[in-house]
Motif scaffolding. Structure first.
Motif, PDB file in Angstrom:
ATOM      1  N   ASN A 137       1.554  12.981  -9.637  1.00  0.00           N
ATOM      2  CA  ASN A 137       0.732  14.155  -9.329  1.00  0.00           C
ATOM      3  C   ASN A 137      -0.752  13.853  -9.346  1.00  0.00           C
ATOM      4  OD1 ASN A 137       2.559  16.153  -8.712  1.00  0.00           O
ATOM      5  ND2 ASN A 137       3.047  16.421 -10.905  1.00  0.00           N
ATOM      6  N   ILE A 138      -1.081  12.653  -8.938  1.00  0.00           N
ATOM      7  CA  ILE A 138      -2.484  12.259  -8.819  1.00  0.00           C
ATOM      8  C   ILE A 138      -2.818  12.220  -7.334  1.00  0.00           C
ATOM      9  CG2 ILE A 138      -4.071  10.328  -9.154  1.00  0.00           C
ATOM     10  CD1 ILE A 138      -2.594   9.700 -11.767  1.00  0.00           C
ATOM     11  N   ARG A 139      -3.978  12.786  -6.996  1.00  0.00           N
ATOM     12  CA  ARG A 139      -4.327  12.937  -5.578  1.00  0.00           C
ATOM     13  C   ARG A 139      -4.712  11.599  -4.938  1.00  0.00           C
ATOM     14  NH1 ARG A 139      -8.742  15.842  -6.038  1.00  0.00           N
ATOM     15  NH2 ARG A 139      -7.745  17.856  -6.266  1.00  0.00           N
ATOM     16  N   THR A 172      -5.914   6.155 -17.211  1.00  0.00           N
ATOM     17  CA  THR A 172      -5.090   5.968 -18.407  1.00  0.00           C
ATOM     18  C   THR A 172      -3.634   6.312 -18.099  1.00  0.00           C
ATOM     19  OG1 THR A 172      -7.002   6.714 -19.666  1.00  0.00           O
ATOM     20  CG2 THR A 172      -4.944   6.521 -20.883  1.00  0.00           C
ATOM     21  N   GLN A 173      -3.437   7.386 -17.360  1.00  0.00           N
ATOM     22  CA  GLN A 173      -2.075   7.806 -16.984  1.00  0.00           C
ATOM     23  C   GLN A 173      -1.378   6.714 -16.163  1.00  0.00           C
ATOM     24  OE1 GLN A 173      -2.504  11.650 -15.106  1.00  0.00           O
ATOM     25  NE2 GLN A 173      -0.287  11.798 -14.796  1.00  0.00           N
ATOM     26  N   ILE A 174      -2.114   6.109 -15.234  1.00  0.00           N
ATOM     27  CA  ILE A 174      -1.558   5.051 -14.382  1.00  0.00           C
ATOM     28  C   ILE A 174      -1.193   3.826 -15.241  1.00  0.00           C
ATOM     29  CG2 ILE A 174      -2.188   3.341 -12.595  1.00  0.00           C
ATOM     30  CD1 ILE A 174      -3.718   5.697 -11.196  1.00  0.00           C
ATOM     31  N   ALA A 175      -2.113   3.418 -16.109  1.00  0.00           N
ATOM     32  CA  ALA A 175      -1.847   2.232 -16.955  1.00  0.00           C
ATOM     33  C   ALA A 175      -0.656   2.482 -17.862  1.00  0.00           C
ATOM     34  CB  ALA A 175      -3.087   1.896 -17.775  1.00  0.00           C
ATOM     35  N   GLU A 176      -0.555   3.711 -18.378  1.00  0.00           N
ATOM     36  CA  GLU A 176       0.544   4.039 -19.298  1.00  0.00           C
ATOM     37  C   GLU A 176       1.886   4.051 -18.567  1.00  0.00           C
ATOM     38  OE1 GLU A 176       0.131   4.064 -22.541  1.00  0.00           O
ATOM     39  OE2 GLU A 176       2.300   4.244 -22.637  1.00  0.00           O
ATOM     40  N   ARG A 202       0.798  -1.230   0.000  1.00  0.00           N
ATOM     41  CA  ARG A 202       0.000   0.000   0.000  1.00  0.00           C
ATOM     42  C   ARG A 202       0.836   1.288   0.000  1.00  0.00           C
ATOM     43  NH1 ARG A 202      -5.516  -1.110   0.775  1.00  0.00           N
ATOM     44  NH2 ARG A 202      -5.954  -3.001   1.968  1.00  0.00           N
ATOM     45  N   LEU A 203       1.997   1.257   0.660  1.00  0.00           N
ATOM     46  CA  LEU A 203       2.836   2.471   0.703  1.00  0.00           C
ATOM     47  C   LEU A 203       3.488   2.737  -0.653  1.00  0.00           C
ATOM     48  CD1 LEU A 203       4.908   2.550   3.993  1.00  0.00           C
ATOM     49  CD2 LEU A 203       3.529   4.412   3.050  1.00  0.00           C
ATOM     50  N   ALA A 204       4.090   1.682  -1.229  1.00  0.00           N
ATOM     51  CA  ALA A 204       4.744   1.835  -2.537  1.00  0.00           C
ATOM     52  C   ALA A 204       3.707   2.283  -3.569  1.00  0.00           C
ATOM     53  CB  ALA A 204       5.363   0.502  -2.957  1.00  0.00           C
ATOM     54  N   GLU A 205       2.508   1.739  -3.459  1.00  0.00           N
ATOM     55  CA  GLU A 205       1.424   2.071  -4.387  1.00  0.00           C
ATOM     56  C   GLU A 205       1.043   3.551  -4.266  1.00  0.00           C
ATOM     57  OE1 GLU A 205      -2.279   0.350  -3.094  1.00  0.00           O
ATOM     58  OE2 GLU A 205      -3.068   0.245  -5.132  1.00  0.00           O
ATOM     59  N   LYS A 206       0.874   4.030  -3.033  1.00  0.00           N
ATOM     60  CA  LYS A 206       0.475   5.430  -2.848  1.00  0.00           C
ATOM     61  C   LYS A 206       1.594   6.383  -3.259  1.00  0.00           C
ATOM     62  CE  LYS A 206      -3.567   5.838  -0.127  1.00  0.00           C
ATOM     63  NZ  LYS A 206      -3.929   4.429  -0.010  1.00  0.00           N
TER      64      LYS A 206
END
Ligand code: ADP
Ligand code: MG
Length: 348
Positions: free
Chosen positions: A113-115, A232-236, A102-106
Motif C-alpha cells: 500500500n505504498i504509492r 522502514t516498512q520496505i526494509a522490514e 522493475r515490474l516485480a519491484e513495483k
C-alpha cells in the motif's frame, strides 16, 4: 570471535568505498569482478577476476571468504543463489530477485500500500495501443537499466514506430510524474531488526543521471516522516540486512511516490562519508558482518556533486579547502555520461 572475511561482488566505486570502510573496521575484503582493471581491487586484500557465471571462479571466490555482499543489483540471480548455498549472501538473493526486475519491484511496493507511479507491463508492440491514459510516459526495460539507460520517453503513440524497440526484452511503461523534487532515504537494517536511518537526501538528476545530492532536503514535515516510514516498512518487509536506498518522487501537489529501491549502498549516500560519524558503507559492513551497531549522528550539512565524463580532468588539478572532499574513482577510461568521481562539500 574473529572477524569474518568479506567478499564483495563488483569492483566499481561502490566496491571501493565498501572496501575502504571495511579496512577501517579491520575487516579483510576480497573483490570478485568481471573487469580485470576493477578500481576496487586496490582497496581490497584480494581480487578474483572472472565472469559472474564462471563456476570455477565463483568457487575460488567462495573459498576465500566467510560472508558475501554486492555493490550492484544486476548480478545473475543464479550466481547469487549458488553462492548462498555455501556461504551467506547478504542482502539475501531472493530480495535481489525482486528488486532487479522493475515490474516485480513495483508490484511488491504496491502490495504494501505504498504509492508508486502508475505502470503496466509491455511485452509486445500491440499492447501499446491501449495506454493512452498513461501518456506522457517512460518506457523502461524491466531488467538491467541504470542511470537512465534502457529508457525511452513516449509522448505520443505515433512516435513509437520511429524508435527501434526489441519488445521481447520486456518493458514497463510508467506514467511520468510532474516532478517537484526527488529525495532518497538511506537505511541500514541490522539482523536484530534495529535500524540506522539517515535523514532524507534531496537529489537533482540531469539526463536521468544523479548530479547533486544535499542535506537537509527542503521538504515538508509530512514528507520527511512519510518517506522514513515507507523506507522502514520496505526494509522490514524484506527482512533486509545491510544498507538499502529508497528513491522517491514528490509531485507538484506534494504527493510522495516510491520510484525504486536499490538493494545496496547508493550514490546519493556518498555525503554520509563526511557528514556523519558513520557512513552508509560502514553501516553496511557493520550489518552484514554482525559488528556492533553505533547510533548515527550528523556532523554537518553537506552537498555532493557527481563528476561526469571529461569533467574529471579539471577536478584532478584543483586545490581543495578543508571542507571539500574529492574522490577520484580512478577509472582507466574516461567515457561520456560515466560517473568518474564526486566532490562532497560540508555546509554550515
Ligand atoms: P535508473 O534505474 O536508471 O536509476 P530510474 O527509474 O530511477 O532509473 O530513473 C532515473 C531518473 O529518471 C529518475 O531519478 C527521474 O529523474 C527520472 N524518471 C524516471 N521515471 C520517471 C517517472 N515515471 N516520472 C518522472 N521522472 C522519472
Ligand atoms: Mg534510479
Amino acid at each position: 570471535m574473529s572477524k569474518p572475511i568479506l567478499g564483495i561482488i563488483g569492483g566499481g566505486q561502490l566496491g571501493s568505498m565498501l572496501a575502504m570502510a571495511a579496512h577501517k573496521l579491520e575487516i579483510k575484503t576480497v573483490i570478485f569482478c568481471d573487469d580485470i582493471e576493477a578500481p576496487a581491487q586496490k582497496f581490497a586484500n584480494d581480487f578474483v577476476y572472472g565472469e559472474y557465471n564462471d563456476h570455477n571462479k565463483i568457487l575460488e571466490f567462495i573459498n576465500k571468504v566467510d560472508v558475501i555482499t554486492y555493490e550492484f543489483e544486476n548480478i545473475p540471480y543464479k550466481t547469487l543463489n549458488e553462492i548462498n548455498k555455501t556461504k551467506p549472501v547478504l542482502p539475501k538473493p531472493s530480495i535481489n530477485r525482486i528488486i532487479q526486475h522493475r515490474l516485480a519491484e513495483k508490484d511488491f511496493i504496491n502490495n504494501l500500500n505504498i504509492r508508486t507511479t502508475r505502470y503496466i507491463s509491455i511485452k509486445k508492440r500491440s499492447e501499446m495501443n491501449s495506454v493512452q491514459d498513461l501518456l506522457p510516459a517512460l518506457l523502461k526495460t524491466v531488467t538491467l537499466g541504470y542511470d537512465g539507460k534502457g529508457q525511452y520517453p513516449i509522448n505520443s503513440l505515433e512516435k513509437l514506430d520511429s524508435i527501434n524497440i526489441d519488445y521481447s526484452k520486456g518493458y514497463i511503461l510508467e506514467k511520468l510524474v510532474k516532478l517537484k523534487k526527488e529525495i532518497s532515504i538511506i537505511i541500514t537494517r541490522f539482523e536484530n531488526q534495529k535500524y540506522e536511518i539517515y535523514e532524507p537526501i534531496e537529489n537533482i538528476h540531469e539526463n536521468q543521471i544523479l548530479r547533486n545530492s544535499k542535506i537537509p532536503a527542503e521538504i515538508s514535515d509530512k514528507i520527511f516522516k512519510q518517506s522514513k516510514l515507507w523506507a522502514t516498512q520496505i526494509a522490514e518487509e524484506l527482512k533486509y540486512v545491510g544498507t538499502l536506498c529508497v528513491e522517491f518522487f514528490i509531485d507538484r501537489n506534494d504527493n510522495l511516490y516510491v520510484n525504486e529501491i536499490a538493494p545496496r549502498v547508493h550514490n546519493s549516500g556518498h555525503l554520509t562519508i563526511n557528514a556523519f560519524n558513520i557512513s552508509q558503507f560502514e553501516n553496511h559492513i557493520r550489518a552484514v558482518c554482525r559488528l556492533e551497531q553505533i547510533p548515527i549522528k550528523k556532523l554537518s550539512n553537506a552537498k555532493m556533486t557527481n563528476i561526469i565524463g571529461k569533467e574529471i580532468i579539471s577536478y584532478r588539478n584543483k586545490q581543495y579547502t578543508e571542507n571539500e572532499f574529492f574522490f577520484d574513482y580512478s577509472k582507466k577510461e574516461i567515457k561520456q555520461k560515466r560517473k568518474m568521481g564526486h566532490l562532497t562539500t560540508l555546509l554550515s
